[in-house]
Design a protein around this motif. Sequence first.
Motif, PDB file in Angstrom:
ATOM      1  N   UNK A 314     -13.365  28.872  -4.275  1.00 17.96           N
ATOM      2  CA  UNK A 314     -14.772  29.093  -4.593  1.00 17.96           C
ATOM      3  C   UNK A 314     -14.912  30.039  -5.774  1.00 17.96           C
ATOM      4  N   UNK A 315     -13.801  30.438  -6.364  1.00 24.24           N
ATOM      5  CA  UNK A 315     -13.861  31.421  -7.436  1.00 24.24           C
ATOM      6  C   UNK A 315     -12.722  31.182  -8.419  1.00 24.24           C
ATOM      7  N   UNK A 316     -13.052  31.283  -9.691  1.00 22.30           N
ATOM      8  CA  UNK A 316     -12.020  31.246 -10.724  1.00 22.30           C
ATOM      9  C   UNK A 316     -11.717  32.675 -11.134  1.00 22.30           C
ATOM     10  N   UNK A 317     -10.492  33.107 -10.923  1.00 17.78           N
ATOM     11  CA  UNK A 317     -10.099  34.470 -11.250  1.00 17.78           C
ATOM     12  C   UNK A 317     -10.132  34.709 -12.762  1.00 17.78           C
ATOM     13  N   UNK A 318     -10.340  35.970 -13.130  1.00 18.10           N
ATOM     14  CA  UNK A 318     -10.319  36.345 -14.539  1.00 18.10           C
ATOM     15  C   UNK A 318      -8.902  36.604 -15.032  1.00 18.10           C
ATOM     16  N   UNK A 319      -7.957  36.794 -14.116  1.00 16.85           N
ATOM     17  CA  UNK A 319      -6.584  37.129 -14.482  1.00 16.85           C
ATOM     18  C   UNK A 319      -5.610  36.317 -13.649  1.00 16.85           C
ATOM     19  N   UNK A 320      -4.357  36.290 -14.123  1.00 16.72           N
ATOM     20  CA  UNK A 320      -3.290  35.608 -13.404  1.00 16.72           C
ATOM     21  C   UNK A 320      -2.298  36.657 -12.910  1.00 16.72           C
ATOM     22  N   UNK A 321      -1.920  36.581 -11.625  1.00 18.61           N
ATOM     23  CA  UNK A 321      -1.010  37.571 -11.054  1.00 18.61           C
ATOM     24  C   UNK A 321       0.459  37.280 -11.381  1.00 18.61           C
ATOM     25  N   UNK A 322       0.745  36.086 -11.941  1.00 19.59           N
ATOM     26  CA  UNK A 322       2.096  35.695 -12.363  1.00 19.59           C
ATOM     27  C   UNK A 322       3.071  35.550 -11.200  1.00 19.59           C
ATOM     28  N   UNK A 327       8.031  32.056  -7.459  1.00 16.61           N
ATOM     29  CA  UNK A 327       8.100  30.767  -6.753  1.00 16.61           C
ATOM     30  C   UNK A 327       7.183  29.820  -7.496  1.00 16.61           C
ATOM     31  N   UNK A 328       7.734  28.777  -8.075  1.00 20.89           N
ATOM     32  CA  UNK A 328       6.991  27.910  -8.986  1.00 20.89           C
ATOM     33  C   UNK A 328       5.733  27.342  -8.347  1.00 20.89           C
ATOM     34  N   UNK A 329       5.800  27.019  -7.053  1.00 20.35           N
ATOM     35  CA  UNK A 329       4.644  26.400  -6.397  1.00 20.35           C
ATOM     36  C   UNK A 329       3.643  27.430  -5.884  1.00 20.35           C
ATOM     37  N   UNK A 330       3.963  28.717  -6.013  1.00 20.55           N
ATOM     38  CA  UNK A 330       3.098  29.762  -5.461  1.00 20.55           C
ATOM     39  C   UNK A 330       2.041  30.144  -6.477  1.00 20.55           C
ATOM     40  N   UNK A 331       1.045  29.287  -6.629  1.00 22.77           N
ATOM     41  CA  UNK A 331      -0.032  29.562  -7.577  1.00 22.77           C
ATOM     42  C   UNK A 331      -1.357  29.548  -6.835  1.00 22.77           C
ATOM     43  N   UNK A 332      -2.204  30.530  -7.114  1.00 23.81           N
ATOM     44  CA  UNK A 332      -3.497  30.642  -6.438  1.00 23.81           C
ATOM     45  C   UNK A 332      -4.361  29.425  -6.731  1.00 23.81           C
ATOM     46  N   UNK A 333      -5.155  29.010  -5.752  1.00 23.35           N
ATOM     47  CA  UNK A 333      -6.106  27.937  -5.999  1.00 23.35           C
ATOM     48  C   UNK A 333      -7.132  28.339  -7.056  1.00 23.35           C
ATOM     49  N   UNK A 334      -7.432  29.636  -7.164  1.00 16.06           N
ATOM     50  CA  UNK A 334      -8.398  30.118  -8.147  1.00 16.06           C
ATOM     51  C   UNK A 334      -7.766  30.631  -9.418  1.00 16.06           C
ATOM     52  N   UNK A 335      -6.484  30.347  -9.641  1.00 15.20           N
ATOM     53  CA  UNK A 335      -5.801  30.857 -10.826  1.00 15.20           C
ATOM     54  C   UNK A 335      -6.410  30.279 -12.091  1.00 15.20           C
ATOM     55  N   UNK A 336      -6.681  31.100 -13.112  1.00 18.97           N
ATOM     56  CA  UNK A 336      -7.242  30.550 -14.348  1.00 18.97           C
ATOM     57  C   UNK A 336      -6.317  29.567 -15.043  1.00 18.97           C
ATOM     58  N   UNK A 337      -5.015  29.622 -14.757  1.00 18.08           N
ATOM     59  CA  UNK A 337      -4.085  28.654 -15.344  1.00 18.08           C
ATOM     60  C   UNK A 337      -4.321  27.253 -14.787  1.00 18.08           C
ATOM     61  N   UNK A 338      -4.955  27.189 -13.590  1.00 14.75           N
ATOM     62  CA  UNK A 338      -5.272  25.897 -12.986  1.00 14.75           C
ATOM     63  C   UNK A 338      -6.710  25.497 -13.281  1.00 14.75           C
ATOM     64  N   UNK A 339      -7.645  26.418 -13.005  1.00 17.11           N
ATOM     65  CA  UNK A 339      -9.045  26.082 -13.091  1.00 17.11           C
ATOM     66  C   UNK A 339      -9.556  25.991 -14.508  1.00 17.11           C
ATOM     67  N   UNK A 340      -8.832  26.633 -15.468  1.00 11.59           N
ATOM     68  CA  UNK A 340      -9.269  26.580 -16.851  1.00 11.59           C
ATOM     69  C   UNK A 340      -8.273  25.823 -17.730  1.00 11.59           C
TER      70      UNK A 340
END
Length: 341
Positions: A314-322, A327-340
């Motif tokens: 429900x939210x697109x983060x402003x930053x990526x925690x890296x 773990x390659x598959x451990x990416x947030x659903x709200x990660x800007x690398x995905x949503x943007x």
Amino acid sequence: MSAHSTRPTPVATAVGRPGPGTGTAGPATTAFTTGHSTATTVRGTTAHSTATAAGPAAYRRLGQVLPALRVRCAPPRSGRGWLAGADLVARPAALRELISHDARQGLARYGRPLRPDVAAGIGLHRFVWPVALLFTLPWFLERRVPLLVPGDIALRRRTGELTVRPGAFLCLPDDPAAPGAAALPAAVLPATAPPPPGARTVPDEAALAAGLRSALADFLTPVLDAFRPEVRRGPRTLWAMATDAVVEGLWYAGGLLGEEERARTELAALFAPGVSGASGPTGPRAARPAPECAPFTPGAGFTAPASGGSERSDRCRASCCLVYTARAEAMCAGCPRVTRG
């Protein structure tokens, strides 16, 4: 799924438990259980407490729905696992010990060491997430804004405890503490030393929101300066990380309190991407006016609510925690690398 990348709901969960997402999830505790709480309105009994401090009633309500994150109004502590805020910003060894805690957790969780800068970023998130609630929750529930400096707080990550020394605060003219209080413009807030205790009135809700942003920025500036060599990112990215932690903390707490929608609405207004000084010089060489919410990243990042069971945040983060670097598959659903992307 992580607490910062999913809709906050009052269900049992574990902090930092890796779902499809990240290592920066949720509050700085080992585990917690949430429950339902009867919410009060902004101008309800809690908001009109006659206490001459900001926060105690709000912190008690937080403890009822998030019992493993316990806030006590007391002088800052040190030793026996306690980290005083003053030490965090003044002693690099204290900061590195905080970061090493998350590095050890990352190794246990992912089976491989986190990059030092990634561990530092997680440590920053897990410090700012609960500490920002010391400011935002009294504003949300009481319409009071504590004026705190790092020397007013202490944190014990292992047990999820915080101490805060209440002092001066901002409030509205109709607050019971306001009569006789010295007026203080919202922009005039402490930087390195706490102001004298007592209430400072601001004229309206907009001024109170501006006071909250300024109080948070004054508190976080030395914190981000201390973390910067370890996180190895510039001020813009650091403030984006801080914005994420501030928004996610109150959004999550608002959900536990039964007021998720109000939390979303008020956070969106708090970090609205409006600009100040828009009537200034124009032209290609004119400096662009800073957003009213500066130094925070404009926009709270909320999107349309995800349907049940959806992997979308429900939210697109402003930053990526890296954390995906561990773990390659451990990416947030709200990660800007995905949503943007």
